[in-house]
Design a protein around this motif. Structure first.
Motif: not given
Ligand code: DHK
Length: 151
Positions: A61-66, A69-71, A94-97, A99-105
């Motif tokens: 849930g923390d990761l989803i909230d963050w 927040e990043c939106r 959450a990643c799909r929503a 709307g900004k670039p995402i780099v998975e590492v």
């Protein structure tokens, strides 16, 4: 003359067990601690004129909230969701929503590991992925995100 607005920070989010880096299975994840990775990422980002908000949680849930927040407060996302990579449709959504670039590492080379690590719900929502290059992967992810933000 109008003042140039400051770019929003990039978010670098880390999931479960990554707080143990340095002592956790060093033969798989390397010897760098998360604090070292945070410092190296911030230094690399500074070279691109970017600031970093670097965080870790063992809780989905923390990761989803963050990510939410990043939106509004971030310019893009670097995400190592740990084992939640392979299980969490909620983080995928959450990643799909975002709307900004995402780099998975990932520190380890998922393709060379157990079959249950071959599925990534994050990869399906990410702009691109970096895996198997250890702590260096985070710096490369910062470079990649900086290039994506320039586009
Ligand atoms: C980190 C984890 O904690 C694992 O659960 C993933 C990832 C791989 C990494 O390599 O950074 O499967």
């Amino acid at each position: 003359m109008p003042s140039k607005s400051k770019p929003l920070p990039i978010y670098i989010l880390n999931g479960p067990n990554l707080n143990l880096l340095g002592s956790r299975e060093p033969e798989v994840y390397g010897t760098a601690t998360l604090a070292e990775i945070s410092r190296r990422s911030a230094a690399r980002a500074r070279g691109h004129g970017l600031k970093v908000s670097f965080r870790q949680s063992n809780h989905e849930g923390d990761l989803i909230d963050w990510i939410h927040e990043c939106r509004s407060s971030g310019s893009g996302l670097i995400l190592n969701a740990g084992a939640l990579t392979h299980t969490s449709i909620a983080i995928h959504d959450a990643c799909r929503a975002l709307g900004k670039p995402i780099v998975e590492v990932h520190l380890s080379n998922l393709a060379a590991r157990e079959p249950f690590r071959h599925v990534s719900f994050v990869a399906r929502a990410a702009t691109g992925s970096i895996a198997g290059l250890g702590a260096h992967g985070y710096e490369l992810a910062v470079d990649a995100l900086a290039a994506l933000l320039e586009e």
